[in-house]
Design a protein around this motif. Sequence first.
Motif, mmCIF file in Angstrom:
data_model
loop_
_atom_site.group_PDB
_atom_site.id
_atom_site.type_symbol
_atom_site.label_atom_id
_atom_site.label_comp_id
_atom_site.label_asym_id
_atom_site.label_seq_id
_atom_site.Cartn_x
_atom_site.Cartn_y
_atom_site.Cartn_z
ATOM 1 N N VAL A 143 5.733 3.774 -4.819
ATOM 2 C CA VAL A 143 4.902 4.099 -3.472
ATOM 3 C C VAL A 143 3.642 3.489 -3.659
ATOM 4 C CG1 VAL A 143 3.950 6.115 -2.567
ATOM 5 C CG2 VAL A 143 5.916 6.507 -3.938
ATOM 6 N N GLY A 144 3.494 2.887 -2.249
ATOM 7 C CA GLY A 144 2.316 1.809 -2.192
ATOM 8 C C GLY A 144 2.079 1.476 -0.699
ATOM 9 N N ARG A 145 1.639 0.440 -0.473
ATOM 10 C CA ARG A 145 1.442 -0.139 1.052
ATOM 11 C C ARG A 145 1.809 -1.624 0.919
ATOM 12 N NH1 ARG A 145 -2.718 -0.670 -2.557
ATOM 13 N NH2 ARG A 145 -4.542 -1.950 -1.950
ATOM 14 N N TYR A 146 1.903 -2.251 2.041
ATOM 15 C CA TYR A 146 1.725 -3.618 2.290
ATOM 16 C C TYR A 146 0.507 -4.060 2.373
ATOM 17 C CZ TYR A 146 6.784 -3.855 3.576
ATOM 18 O OH TYR A 146 8.233 -4.087 3.536
ATOM 19 N N VAL A 147 0.538 -5.217 1.606
ATOM 20 C CA VAL A 147 -0.959 -5.796 1.345
ATOM 21 C C VAL A 147 -1.294 -7.256 2.064
ATOM 22 C CG1 VAL A 147 -1.592 -4.591 -0.588
ATOM 23 C CG2 VAL A 147 -0.210 -6.711 -0.997
ATOM 24 N N ALA A 148 0.008 -7.791 2.973
ATOM 25 C CA ALA A 148 -0.017 -9.140 3.338
ATOM 26 C C ALA A 148 -1.361 -9.080 4.579
ATOM 27 C CB ALA A 148 1.274 -9.542 3.705
ATOM 28 N N ILE A 149 -1.795 -10.304 4.817
ATOM 29 C CA ILE A 149 -2.646 -10.299 5.803
ATOM 30 C C ILE A 149 -1.931 -10.064 7.223
ATOM 31 C CG2 ILE A 149 -4.610 -11.662 7.077
ATOM 32 C CD1 ILE A 149 -5.268 -12.413 4.435
ATOM 33 N N SER A 176 5.392 12.614 5.121
ATOM 34 C CA SER A 176 4.077 13.186 5.299
ATOM 35 C C SER A 176 3.651 13.815 4.150
ATOM 36 C CB SER A 176 4.445 13.903 6.640
ATOM 37 O OG SER A 176 5.297 15.078 6.411
ATOM 38 N N ALA A 177 4.437 14.622 3.330
ATOM 39 C CA ALA A 177 4.031 15.364 2.338
ATOM 40 C C ALA A 177 3.231 14.462 1.441
ATOM 41 C CB ALA A 177 5.242 16.074 1.624
ATOM 42 N N HIS A 178 3.775 13.456 1.148
ATOM 43 C CA HIS A 178 3.108 12.518 0.092
ATOM 44 C C HIS A 178 1.637 12.028 0.567
ATOM 45 C CE1 HIS A 178 7.267 10.880 -1.204
ATOM 46 N NE2 HIS A 178 7.255 12.089 -1.417
ATOM 47 N N VAL A 179 1.596 11.938 1.848
ATOM 48 C CA VAL A 179 0.227 11.470 2.221
ATOM 49 C C VAL A 179 -0.785 12.570 2.292
ATOM 50 C CG1 VAL A 179 -1.279 11.013 4.236
ATOM 51 C CG2 VAL A 179 1.112 9.765 3.854
ATOM 52 N N GLN A 180 -0.128 13.788 2.666
ATOM 53 C CA GLN A 180 -0.934 15.065 2.334
ATOM 54 C C GLN A 180 -1.290 15.439 0.935
ATOM 55 O OE1 GLN A 180 1.026 18.637 4.049
ATOM 56 N NE2 GLN A 180 -0.547 20.087 3.618
ATOM 57 N N ILE A 181 -0.283 15.280 -0.113
ATOM 58 C CA ILE A 181 -0.609 15.408 -1.409
ATOM 59 C C ILE A 181 -1.808 14.667 -1.874
ATOM 60 C CG2 ILE A 181 0.493 15.100 -3.800
ATOM 61 C CD1 ILE A 181 3.228 16.167 -2.448
ATOM 62 N N GLU A 182 -1.629 13.280 -1.483
ATOM 63 C CA GLU A 182 -2.453 12.199 -1.810
ATOM 64 C C GLU A 182 -3.915 12.604 -1.215
ATOM 65 O OE1 GLU A 182 -3.031 7.546 -2.304
ATOM 66 O OE2 GLU A 182 -2.535 8.332 -0.363
ATOM 67 N N ARG A 183 -4.123 13.216 -0.161
ATOM 68 C CA ARG A 183 -5.546 13.538 0.431
ATOM 69 C C ARG A 183 -5.957 14.807 -0.435
ATOM 70 N NH1 ARG A 183 -3.749 13.811 5.184
ATOM 71 N NH2 ARG A 183 -4.560 11.948 5.804
ATOM 72 N N MET A 184 -5.067 15.921 -0.586
ATOM 73 C CA MET A 184 -5.571 17.039 -1.499
ATOM 74 C C MET A 184 -6.199 16.591 -2.866
ATOM 75 S SD MET A 184 -3.302 20.262 -0.351
ATOM 76 C CE MET A 184 -1.898 19.481 -1.199
ATOM 77 N N TRP A 205 -0.684 5.603 -0.400
ATOM 78 C CA TRP A 205 0.808 6.131 -0.383
ATOM 79 C C TRP A 205 1.323 6.038 1.027
ATOM 80 C CZ3 TRP A 205 0.241 11.123 -3.907
ATOM 81 C CH2 TRP A 205 0.302 10.614 -5.251
ATOM 82 N N GLU A 206 1.362 4.662 1.639
ATOM 83 C CA GLU A 206 1.989 4.619 3.067
ATOM 84 C C GLU A 206 3.292 4.339 3.162
ATOM 85 O OE1 GLU A 206 -0.342 1.441 4.515
ATOM 86 O OE2 GLU A 206 -2.344 2.247 4.131
ATOM 87 N N LYS A 207 3.941 3.864 1.971
ATOM 88 C CA LYS A 207 5.320 3.288 1.982
ATOM 89 C C LYS A 207 5.657 3.716 0.852
ATOM 90 C CE LYS A 207 4.806 0.877 6.103
ATOM 91 N NZ LYS A 207 5.675 1.176 7.310
ATOM 92 N N VAL A 208 7.353 3.687 0.833
ATOM 93 C CA VAL A 208 7.988 3.891 -0.276
ATOM 94 C C VAL A 208 9.004 2.771 -0.398
ATOM 95 C CG1 VAL A 208 9.740 5.325 -1.583
ATOM 96 C CG2 VAL A 208 7.789 6.618 -0.229
#
Length: 529
Positions: free
Chosen positions: A394-400, A497-505, A444-447
Amino acid sequence: MAEKWKKYLMGSGVSRKVLFGQNGSLTTTKSRWRLYVALLLWVAGFSVVQYRNVYQTGLTHVENHLDLLYGKEHLEIYPYDTQPVTADDVQCTFWNSVQHGYQPCSYMVRNDDIGYCLVRRTKDNRLFKVMETSPGTFYQRKEFACADVYLDFMNFRIGANRVALESRNRLVRAHASTKTRRPTRGIVMAAYTSILPSTAAAVMQLRYTGCQLPVEVWSMKGEISESSELVAELKSKYNVSFRVLDDPSVSGFMVKIYAVANSGFDRLLFLDSDNFAVRDPTYLFDTEEFERSGALFWPDHWHPAHSIFDTGPGGLAWELFGIDYKYEMEQESGQLLVDKRIGSNALTLMKYYVQSFQIVEKLKAVWGDKDLFRFAYRGTGTPFAMIQTLPALVGRYVAINQTNLSSMDFCGQTMLQHGPRGEALFLHRNTLKLSLERGKRMVWEKVQRFKGKDSHDYKVTIGPERQEDTCWYIADWGLGQGENAPTESASVEDSESAHVQIERMLIENVKRAEKLLVSEVAKTVKNVQ
């Protein structure tokens, strides 16, 4: 007497003309002097060859030719029993390297060497192999000299044999005495002051999922102040008890092992302080896999064909821990489910592992507690089940440039572990930790998931560092195939969306917990003043 020397020197290659006169017979005076000269020349030649052998390798003529007397097919791995050995019992003879031949025991063995330490058992003068090895997958093994480590290596293995044997009957009887009552259940964690806010966030997340299991938090004596507001809140609102381990010999990852072994629960789920539940994990205690085996483990990113650790077929760990090599996923111990009654032998052996861990650490045979549960269970013949779904990232894309993205542009910093049916279960934030200031970011944007069918093709690789972060990604290339043969083994999708909500909490709860700790420190300083 002359005839005896004649036969000996003829067998040694001395010229017939040196020994005999022109008529072919051994004369009394001239031939006697010729015999003396020939003998001196033979001794001198042997001495020169012997000196060169010793000068170049440090070994004697006999030792350099042991391969002719004791071929490799006749040598066995040392028969480890339960009796400790000393240098008087077992002597190091040399290191036998495929690349460099026989070398003295002081020779520094590199991580790409193939060979073994050859030792001699003094009571019967038999030769055995010890520390037989071949290159590790990623060459993580530390350099060593046989002379420095062979006794510690052997005694670690011997001690493990002894502990397993001694514990078997004693702990089986203890297990039988607990069958008359219903086993207790709970969750166990280990913490210290700086990660306590993350521990608190993990507990709050468990309660958010509906989990009502009691929680034990273990720490070393003096590491956590039970008078703090944060500890008081966890006790009163979240059914958390704090347990103290008062043993100066225990530190670091060892606390986890002692927490599991000494917990008040019969059946327990251990969670790292940076491991957060996606759903209520209570159902795991009733799964077929756990009921059948008494232990449920989770796979790591690594396996013998692709690992950053020395657990391939040529790794030292197999001989050191006394278990047969087997191709299987390595263990990720950020979460584990055990029945202490069934696993009591293995847990006793694990205590021995950490008490004698110096040689393991010196050789980098394993990494911390990562595989110790798996090895102890296998070493005692205790059954366990392994989750079959491989971890996602779980993470995100980091390319410009966000077009034409590849797997290398993905930055995974959290392991997504699954349940027995492949359901998302734990988010183990083991790279970008919430205890770090830069870890309190929404990532936690992408899986990224593995889509292949063969674990040999599961290849997690470290990517370029971005913003001081370490990034991992699942490669799109199959192992053992051509470099330009994609397997399409990884896919990236939007995080739930649950992962994003969990990370925020989680981030909010960690920040709040840190304020409570800072408040406690301020009060302590004020009282001191």
